[in-house]
Write an enzyme that holds these catalytic residues in place. Structure first.
Site, short mmCIF file in Angstrom:
data_model
loop_
_atom_site.label_atom_id
_atom_site.label_comp_id
_atom_site.label_asym_id
_atom_site.label_seq_id
_atom_site.Cartn_x
_atom_site.Cartn_y
_atom_site.Cartn_z
N HIS A 1 0.84 -1.20 0.00
CA HIS A 1 0.00 0.00 0.00
C HIS A 1 0.87 1.25 0.00
CE1 HIS A 1 1.17 -0.34 4.18
NE2 HIS A 1 0.83 0.93 4.35
N ASP B 1 0.54 5.07 1.87
CA ASP B 1 -0.23 5.53 3.03
C ASP B 1 -1.37 6.48 2.62
OD1 ASP B 1 1.30 4.13 4.87
OD2 ASP B 1 2.71 5.79 5.18
N HIS C 1 4.72 0.25 0.37
CA HIS C 1 5.43 -0.56 1.36
C HIS C 1 4.53 -1.66 1.89
CE1 HIS C 1 3.70 2.91 3.46
NE2 HIS C 1 3.62 2.16 4.55
N ARG D 1 4.75 6.39 14.09
CA ARG D 1 4.89 6.98 12.75
C ARG D 1 4.32 8.38 12.74
NH1 ARG D 1 1.37 4.43 8.02
NH2 ARG D 1 0.17 6.34 8.15
C1 SIN Z 1 2.96 1.31 7.80
O1 SIN Z 1 3.28 2.49 7.86
O2 SIN Z 1 2.21 0.89 6.93
C2 SIN Z 1 3.56 0.35 8.80
C3 SIN Z 1 4.87 -0.12 8.29
C4 SIN Z 1 5.54 -1.03 9.27
O3 SIN Z 1 5.07 -1.22 10.40
O4 SIN Z 1 6.57 -1.58 8.92
#
Ligand code: SIN
Length: 277
Positions: free
Chosen positions: A101, A103, A251, A266
């Site tokens: 995905h 974000d 990612h 995050r």
């Molecule tokens: C995310 O921001 O989608 C989570 C990525 C992660 O936990 O590695």
């Protein structure tokens, strides 16, 4: 590209670089910041090891790039609205981002980047994050496919991951954001073309029959998930911060460590322009 103030070790020839010798708890000089910004455009995913950051340091670093984003699911996390806790334990029903995905592309202006600071890694190892280069994903398509995608518009629906995937209802009386973006966009800084659909949020292609849209999206999602050349992999250690350009990457958090735990926070940086062709 050479940098005067940065020491950089690349992870692959086109995506991912570790930045050595920068302490993100200290203010960055203007030259350091402008080189870091250039390195972020060049390498798309920047990894900083051995960082000792307070939440305010983390937010201040994000703010060098723009104002901070508030996640549409923040009501279910609580706490600081500008900080998304990424927390997985043996009791978790899901782990955030466990699928390819970009974000929050359901927003009218999705975040331009995110900075994830992982402080606890699983004792078992694992818990890596994979990143894919969406410039290269576009460049690798045939001219016939590029021509076909040129004027298409994707619908990006927050209810898909947040409600159907995670089972979290929006706040009472609200719905999750749903917005349209071109399937091929140009990066506002580099001007290069990007394939901009993702299996997390893109529900369908506007104006196509459902079966046509499904077949096309599945083919593009397969291209992303089955082309290892597009990717780099960040192997976290405690106190690693990774900053990615959310406009030209996807990612995938790898949840391979149950029943062990992983924790991080995050911050995402608000975009300032709608994705455009
Ligand atoms: C995310 O921001 O989608 C989570 C990525 C992660 O936990 O590695």
């Amino acid at each position: 590209m050479t940098y005067q103030t940065l020491d950089l070790t690349t992870l692959t020839p086109h995506i991912g670089a570790e930045i050595n010798g920068v302490d993100l708890s200290k203010p960055l000089s203007n030259q350091q910041f402008s080189e870091l910004y250039q390195a972020w455009l060049d390498w798309k995913v920047l990894v900083f090891r051995d960082q000792h950051l307070t939440r305010d340091d983390h937010k201040a670093f994000g703010r060098r790039f723009g104002s901070l984003h508030v996640h549409p699911m923040q009501h279910s996390y609580g706490g600081d609205p500008e900080v998304l806790a990424v927390k997985t334990s043996k009791d978790s029903k899901y782990t955030a981002g466990d699928g390819w995905h970009t974000d929050v592309t359901c927003d009218p202006i999705p975040p331009l980047g995110s900075a994830l600071y992982i402080t606890q890694t699983p004792e078992s190892g694992g818990g890596d994050t994979m990143y894919a280069d969406m410039y290269l994903a576009y460049d690798m398509l045939s001219d016939v496919m590029k021509g076909m995608l040129e004027n298409l518009v994707g619908v990006h629906d927050g209810a898909m991951p947040y409600l159907s995937g995670y089972g979290v209802s929006p706040p009472t009386g609200e719905t999750y954001p749903k917005n349209e973006h071109p399937v091929v966009i140009r990066h506002p800084d580099t001007g290069k073309k990007i394939l901009f659909v993702n299996s997390g949020f893109t529900s369908h292609i506007k104006g196509m029959r459902p079966w046509e849209s499904r077949a096309l999206l599945d083919a593009l999602f397969r291209h992303i998930s089955q082309t290892p050349r597009l990717t780099c992999r960040v192997v976290w250690q405690p106190n690693t911060l990774t900053l990615w350009d959310n406009r030209c990457t996807q990612h995938h958090a790898v949840w391979d460590y149950h029943p062990n735990s992983r924790y991080g926070e995050r911050v995402s940086i608000l975009g300032d322009v709608r994705p455009a062709a």
